[in-house]
Design a protein around this motif. Sequence first.
Motif, PDB file in Angstrom:
ATOM      1  N   ASP A 277      40.916  52.042  59.145  1.00  0.00           N
ATOM      2  CA  ASP A 277      41.557  53.283  58.721  1.00  0.00           C
ATOM      3  C   ASP A 277      43.010  53.002  58.338  1.00  0.00           C
ATOM      4  N   GLY A 278      43.640  53.994  57.700  1.00  0.00           N
ATOM      5  CA  GLY A 278      45.065  53.917  57.472  1.00  0.00           C
ATOM      6  C   GLY A 278      45.508  53.212  56.205  1.00  0.00           C
ATOM      7  N   VAL A 279      44.576  52.919  55.287  1.00  0.00           N
ATOM      8  CA  VAL A 279      44.970  52.300  54.020  1.00  0.00           C
ATOM      9  C   VAL A 279      45.501  53.383  53.085  1.00  0.00           C
ATOM     10  N   PRO A 280      46.703  53.232  52.548  1.00  0.00           N
ATOM     11  CA  PRO A 280      47.253  54.255  51.649  1.00  0.00           C
ATOM     12  C   PRO A 280      46.326  54.536  50.472  1.00  0.00           C
ATOM     13  N   VAL A 281      46.332  55.781  50.019  1.00  0.00           N
ATOM     14  CA  VAL A 281      45.431  56.205  48.943  1.00  0.00           C
ATOM     15  C   VAL A 281      45.591  55.341  47.703  1.00  0.00           C
ATOM     16  N   LEU A 282      46.824  55.007  47.338  1.00  0.00           N
ATOM     17  CA  LEU A 282      47.051  54.209  46.144  1.00  0.00           C
ATOM     18  C   LEU A 282      46.407  52.836  46.255  1.00  0.00           C
ATOM     19  N   ASP A 283      46.532  52.191  47.403  1.00  0.00           N
ATOM     20  CA  ASP A 283      45.929  50.873  47.590  1.00  0.00           C
ATOM     21  C   ASP A 283      44.411  50.951  47.668  1.00  0.00           C
ATOM     22  N   ALA A 284      43.901  52.046  48.221  1.00  0.00           N
ATOM     23  CA  ALA A 284      42.457  52.167  48.431  1.00  0.00           C
ATOM     24  C   ALA A 284      41.720  52.677  47.203  1.00  0.00           C
ATOM     25  N   SER A 285      42.439  53.190  46.221  1.00  0.00           N
ATOM     26  CA  SER A 285      41.798  53.902  45.113  1.00  0.00           C
ATOM     27  C   SER A 285      40.780  53.071  44.353  1.00  0.00           C
ATOM     28  N   ASP A 286      41.077  51.824  44.086  1.00  0.00           N
ATOM     29  CA  ASP A 286      40.132  50.988  43.341  1.00  0.00           C
ATOM     30  C   ASP A 286      39.708  49.767  44.147  1.00  0.00           C
ATOM     31  N   ALA A 287      39.853  49.838  45.462  1.00  0.00           N
ATOM     32  CA  ALA A 287      39.577  48.674  46.307  1.00  0.00           C
ATOM     33  C   ALA A 287      38.084  48.383  46.399  1.00  0.00           C
ATOM     34  N   LEU A 288      37.775  47.095  46.457  1.00  0.00           N
ATOM     35  CA  LEU A 288      36.436  46.604  46.760  1.00  0.00           C
ATOM     36  C   LEU A 288      36.503  46.044  48.172  1.00  0.00           C
ATOM     37  N   TRP A 289      35.788  46.665  49.100  1.00  0.00           N
ATOM     38  CA  TRP A 289      35.943  46.324  50.511  1.00  0.00           C
ATOM     39  C   TRP A 289      35.085  45.128  50.888  1.00  0.00           C
ATOM     40  N   VAL A 290      35.560  44.353  51.868  1.00  0.00           N
ATOM     41  CA  VAL A 290      34.812  43.196  52.346  1.00  0.00           C
ATOM     42  C   VAL A 290      34.811  43.188  53.869  1.00  0.00           C
ATOM     43  N   ARG A 291      33.799  42.549  54.437  1.00  0.00           N
ATOM     44  CA  ARG A 291      33.791  42.371  55.889  1.00  0.00           C
ATOM     45  C   ARG A 291      35.006  41.541  56.292  1.00  0.00           C
ATOM     46  N   PRO A 292      35.702  41.928  57.348  1.00  0.00           N
ATOM     47  CA  PRO A 292      36.937  41.238  57.742  1.00  0.00           C
ATOM     48  C   PRO A 292      36.655  39.921  58.454  1.00  0.00           C
ATOM     49  N   GLU A 293      36.333  38.897  57.681  1.00  0.00           N
ATOM     50  CA  GLU A 293      35.984  37.593  58.246  1.00  0.00           C
ATOM     51  C   GLU A 293      36.870  36.463  57.746  1.00  0.00           C
ATOM     52  N   VAL A 294      37.471  36.621  56.569  1.00  0.00           N
ATOM     53  CA  VAL A 294      38.249  35.545  55.958  1.00  0.00           C
ATOM     54  C   VAL A 294      39.713  35.661  56.383  1.00  0.00           C
ATOM     55  N   VAL A 295      40.219  34.606  57.009  1.00  0.00           N
ATOM     56  CA  VAL A 295      41.610  34.592  57.483  1.00  0.00           C
ATOM     57  C   VAL A 295      42.461  33.747  56.531  1.00  0.00           C
ATOM     58  N   GLY A 296      43.623  34.258  56.200  1.00  0.00           N
ATOM     59  CA  GLY A 296      44.569  33.526  55.367  1.00  0.00           C
ATOM     60  C   GLY A 296      45.963  33.617  55.963  1.00  0.00           C
ATOM     61  N   GLU A 297      46.918  33.069  55.217  1.00  0.00           N
ATOM     62  CA  GLU A 297      48.304  33.087  55.678  1.00  0.00           C
ATOM     63  C   GLU A 297      49.213  33.472  54.525  1.00  0.00           C
ATOM     64  N   VAL A 298      50.189  34.318  54.823  1.00  0.00           N
ATOM     65  CA  VAL A 298      51.177  34.703  53.816  1.00  0.00           C
ATOM     66  C   VAL A 298      52.572  34.405  54.357  1.00  0.00           C
ATOM     67  N   GLU A 299      53.512  34.188  53.439  1.00  0.00           N
ATOM     68  CA  GLU A 299      54.922  34.201  53.822  1.00  0.00           C
ATOM     69  C   GLU A 299      55.490  35.525  53.357  1.00  0.00           C
ATOM     70  N   PHE A 300      56.521  36.014  54.044  1.00  0.00           N
ATOM     71  CA  PHE A 300      57.015  37.344  53.726  1.00  0.00           C
ATOM     72  C   PHE A 300      58.486  37.457  54.117  1.00  0.00           C
ATOM     73  N   ALA A 301      59.137  38.487  53.590  1.00  0.00           N
ATOM     74  CA  ALA A 301      60.571  38.673  53.847  1.00  0.00           C
ATOM     75  C   ALA A 301      60.811  39.296  55.210  1.00  0.00           C
ATOM     76  N   ASN A 302      60.128  40.404  55.493  1.00  0.00           N
ATOM     77  CA  ASN A 302      60.284  41.088  56.769  1.00  0.00           C
ATOM     78  C   ASN A 302      59.230  42.172  56.881  1.00  0.00           C
ATOM     79  N   TRP A 303      59.215  42.845  58.027  1.00  0.00           N
ATOM     80  CA  TRP A 303      58.314  43.981  58.242  1.00  0.00           C
ATOM     81  C   TRP A 303      59.052  45.268  57.880  1.00  0.00           C
ATOM     82  N   THR A 304      58.370  46.186  57.204  1.00  0.00           N
ATOM     83  CA  THR A 304      58.944  47.508  56.976  1.00  0.00           C
ATOM     84  C   THR A 304      58.882  48.287  58.289  1.00  0.00           C
ATOM     85  N   PRO A 305      59.639  49.384  58.424  1.00  0.00           N
ATOM     86  CA  PRO A 305      59.599  50.162  59.667  1.00  0.00           C
ATOM     87  C   PRO A 305      58.208  50.656  60.044  1.00  0.00           C
TER      88      PRO A 305
END
Length: 330
Positions: A277-305
């Motif tokens: 749950d909790g995926v914003p409407v804009l991100d979910a609008s055209d999403a193709l969902w998958v079973r949560p099994e594939v793990v990856g890694e990202v680099e990022f600047a920071n966390w938003t509030p």
Amino acid sequence: MYTTGVRTTSLAPMLAENGTAGVARALSEPSWVEVKWDGIRAIGTWAEGRMLLHARRGTDITARYPELTADGAPFLPVADAIVDGEIVAFDVHGRPSFSLLQNRMHLTRPREIEREVVRTPVVYMLFDLLRLDGHDLTGLPLRERRTLLEDVIADLDAPVQIPPVFDDVDAALAASREFGLEGVVVKDPRSRYRPGQRSPSWLKLKHTRMQEVVVVGIRPGKGDRESTLGSLLLAVPEPDRRRLRYVGRVGTGFTDRILRDLLTRLEPLRIDAAPLDGVPVLDASDALWVRPEVVGEVEFANWTPDGVLRHARWRGLRPDKRPDEIVVES
């Protein structure tokens, strides 16, 4: 458990906690600082004149690295041993490259592996010795295990190496930043080896913020990426490990080869409804969902509030991790 006849190991690697320079300096005097290699963790089991390699989750990756395991690979001058280290690929500037290692870590076909051995050579950076000639060493202090490891590996050539240990946290951090490295790991030289445990006796200090994530959806590509994917929708486990929390999407850091590989892995996992749950409407609008099994890694600047990754960039897949093993970086 270790048995020479079957040559198997069930040891899981000891893990480091996130730390700060101040806390790390207090671990010992002088400090014990190792480079944080941007590779994949591998437990090596040496017996009957051959090396077996297992990834962090126990997956047998022996055949993927024949320069470490096949005929002609480095020969340890002992009857049996279990070592801990990192398999690393280096770029043209001599820096560890996790993206280059992606060319090797998923291959299973012998011909492809043989080709990439030449294109993408690796080095097995060893930093611990857990067993030697029938003796369990995990109860010994790190400094004693290291001395024994150096004795075992002393006369071996690349692609098996023992990296140096430094005694100044701040100088090591500054040098690793200058050379574009991921960071350092500071260890208590008195520490015992605790298989499968994350210990405050080992602290990792990283320059770039990185986060392991599980892929929960695909957003279709447009323009040049119309035939592949545009971005991945990402999540991390909630503290109770029973639910997932949406943490945003990533659309950069992909090569054409990575995009093809991701689609091949994700298409069979397609499902009709969002696995969280909790995926914003804009991100979910055209999403193709998958079973949560594939793990990856990202680099990022920071966390938003509100707990979303800011400026995330894809680093690669983490087949050595399960979704429930993901730790949310503070």
